[in-house]
Design an enzyme around this catalytic site. Structure first.
Site, short mmCIF file in Angstrom:
data_model
loop_
_atom_site.label_atom_id
_atom_site.label_comp_id
_atom_site.label_asym_id
_atom_site.label_seq_id
_atom_site.Cartn_x
_atom_site.Cartn_y
_atom_site.Cartn_z
N CYS A 104 -2.68 -57.12 57.73
CA CYS A 104 -1.76 -56.72 59.22
C CYS A 104 -2.74 -57.19 60.20
CB CYS A 104 -1.45 -55.82 59.55
SG CYS A 104 -0.14 -56.02 60.64
N CYS A 127 1.53 -48.78 62.34
CA CYS A 127 1.05 -47.87 61.52
C CYS A 127 0.09 -47.05 60.79
CB CYS A 127 1.17 -49.56 60.15
SG CYS A 127 2.51 -50.00 60.08
N CYS A 186 5.54 -58.45 60.25
CA CYS A 186 4.99 -57.77 60.56
C CYS A 186 5.49 -57.02 59.10
CB CYS A 186 5.99 -56.77 61.18
SG CYS A 186 5.77 -55.04 60.86
N GLN A 228 20.01 -44.92 59.89
CA GLN A 228 18.60 -45.29 59.14
C GLN A 228 18.33 -46.08 58.86
OE1 GLN A 228 17.51 -41.91 58.51
NE2 GLN A 228 18.34 -40.28 58.54
N TYR A 250 25.14 -33.36 64.52
CA TYR A 250 24.37 -34.61 64.42
C TYR A 250 24.78 -35.80 63.49
CZ TYR A 250 21.39 -30.70 66.73
OH TYR A 250 20.79 -29.65 66.72
N GLU A 263 28.95 -35.25 67.11
CA GLU A 263 27.69 -36.21 67.37
C GLU A 263 28.03 -36.21 68.77
OE1 GLU A 263 25.02 -38.15 66.24
OE2 GLU A 263 24.96 -38.96 68.59
N CYS A 285 13.21 -35.03 60.71
CA CYS A 285 12.30 -36.42 60.94
C CYS A 285 10.85 -36.07 61.02
CB CYS A 285 12.74 -38.00 61.42
SG CYS A 285 13.37 -37.18 62.96
N1 SAH Z 1 22.49 -37.80 60.67
C1 SAH Z 1 22.64 -39.12 60.88
C2 SAH Z 1 22.05 -39.37 62.31
C3 SAH Z 1 20.61 -38.54 62.51
S1 SAH Z 1 19.99 -39.02 63.61
C4 SAH Z 1 22.53 -40.00 60.00
O1 SAH Z 1 21.60 -39.78 58.86
O2 SAH Z 1 22.56 -41.54 60.24
C5 SAH Z 1 20.45 -37.87 64.76
C6 SAH Z 1 21.74 -37.58 65.54
O3 SAH Z 1 21.50 -37.02 66.76
C7 SAH Z 1 21.57 -39.31 66.82
O4 SAH Z 1 23.00 -40.02 66.04
C8 SAH Z 1 22.01 -38.55 67.77
O5 SAH Z 1 22.60 -39.53 68.60
C9 SAH Z 1 22.28 -37.33 67.75
N2 SAH Z 1 22.74 -36.03 68.84
C10 SAH Z 1 20.51 -35.95 69.43
N3 SAH Z 1 21.22 -35.13 69.98
C11 SAH Z 1 22.08 -34.27 69.82
C12 SAH Z 1 23.15 -32.88 70.84
N4 SAH Z 1 22.39 -32.41 71.15
N5 SAH Z 1 24.41 -33.68 69.81
C13 SAH Z 1 24.59 -34.05 69.12
N6 SAH Z 1 23.61 -35.08 68.57
C14 SAH Z 1 23.23 -34.68 69.19
#
Ligand code: SAH
Length: 389
Positions: free
Chosen positions: A12, A21, A95, A219, A248, A269, A344
């Protein structure tokens, strides 16, 4: 040592300036050891972490690619990534962790701009139309979305431009214009309109179909996402009768995948676009035992606790900042039999696990790191907490 660094530098050419990275100069097996060590150090006091699950082929795994557009000192259009912690753009065409097709599309867009008189945004002078390009590709379906982020809603010759782009890349299934006029470091603005196609792509994951729009979270490493979700559902130990919460939930992925083994699922969400996708995803897969709510997860859970609602299993997958006290206190009050925390960011995970275990009502029974982001320092972890009484 010096020799190995040279070899990797060849791999890279941008690694010094890009900063994306951070583990670029480590062999993949060493990266996994580095991540394991980090997880053991941060979370080992809760229980012994399982060996991290790495990738067979850790290259070109990203299904979402974005590039900033600008002009260099000599007036040439450039596209690439911001040099870490600066606003300088490092020109990047290829990339090693990004989807190849998406990278090619971004280069084509750069080549086409001039003949369509589309000016890239010039941050110093504060004018120009095109700020960023975002490409999302469904690895399971091959569908491709191109998002053109512009400073203004007025986009001259947009139809001819989109046509020319599709001629070069017939795999593109939708093109969206997103308008971001502000002085902001956010890539996407609030307003958007489809220029071609329906404004979203579909992908297939764990046997289900998912619709994903420009602003919804999805993801970025679909190969490892199947591993991650598979483990999360396994840790939940569902029997088909449970009342489940997916907090979430994004576009509803985890809740929908778990719904086949649950009684009912309640998912929450904050992002309205993601919730719209989530509702569409339930229909797309003919799943009837899930309900989606657009709300702050903390406020929503507090209300559930006040109303003395019941939950047997809670999945939670907060952003990097982790969860908040409202959410965690309400969660303890709801007192589900099991919590599956997908994180994460191991640092905020450690903080939240301390909160959840301090009254000795829960203990951490499983910790599974999964490598979702090879060559970067980021680590994804799934933890299972079991109620003691
Ligand atoms: N579980 C899902 C998303 C995970 S990412 C997956 O695996 O695809 C985290 C998510 O939390 C995002 O979609 C973001 O918009 C949401 N988020 C962030 N802060 C939040 C809050 N205070 N209440 C509800 N959702 C929230």
């Amino acid at each position: 040592m010096e020799k190995k660094k040279e070899v990797l530098k060849d791999q890279c050419p941008h690694y010094r300036k890009c900063g994306g990275c951070q583990l670029q100069n480590m062999e993949y097996s060493k990266q996994l050891e580095w991540k394991q060590h980090l997880i053991n150090k941060l979370l080992g006091s809760f229980c012994k972490p399982e060996p991290i699950i790495g990738m067979q082929n850790p290259l070109h795994y990203r299904n979402k690619v974005s590039a900033a557009f600008s002009v260099d000192r000599s007036g040439r259009t450039i596209s690439g990534v911001y040099q870490s912690s600066t606003h300088r753009i490092v020109p990047v065409d290829r990339c090693m962790i990004e989807d190849r097709k998406s990278d090619e599309i971004i280069v084509t867009i750069r080549q086409l701009l001039k003949s369509f008189h589309i000016t890239p945004y010039n941050e110093y002078k504060g004018y120009g139309l095109l700020r960023h390009v975002l490409v999302k590709r469904g690895f399971g379906t091959g569908e491709v979305m191109v998002v053109l982020v512009t400073t203004s809603p007025i986009f001259p010759a947009k139809n001819r431009f989109v046509q020319a782009l599709r001629n070069r890349h017939p795999e593109i299934t939708t093109v969206v214009q997103n308008i971001n006029p502000g002085f902001t470091s956010m890539v996407l603005g609030d307003r958007e309109k489809p220029l071609f196609g329906n404004g979203y792509i579909e992908d297939v994951l764990c046997g289900l179909k998912f619709r994903i729009s420009a602003k919804s979270f999805y993801q970025v490493n679909p190969v490892q996402t199947e591993v991650l979700y598979g483990k999360a559902v396994e840790f939940a130990g569902l029997t088909g009768r449970e009342q489940v919460i997916d907090a979430y939930c994004g576009i509803g992925t985890i809740g929908l995948i778990a719904s086949g083994r649950s009684g009912t699922v309640i998912a929450v969400e904050q992002n309205p676009d993601a919730i719209q996708d989530a509702g569409a995803n339930a229909k797309l897969n003919a799943i009837g035992n899930i309900k989606f709510y657009q709300d702050d997860a903390g406020a929503f859970l507090m209300r559930m606790a006040e109303e003395k609602q019941k939950a047997d299993v809670v999945f939670m997958d907060p952003p990097r900042a982790g969860s908040d006290e409202n959410f965690l206190s309400a969660l303890l009050e709801l007192s589900p039999k099991r919590i599956v925390y997908i994180s994460c960011n191991p640092e905020t995970l450690q903080r939240d696990l301390k909160f959840l275990t301090r009254r000795k009502e829960y203990f951490v029974s499983k910790i599974q790191p999964v490598d979702m982001f090879p060559f970067t320092k980021h680590v994804e972890t799934i933890c299972r907490l079991d109620r003691i009484k």
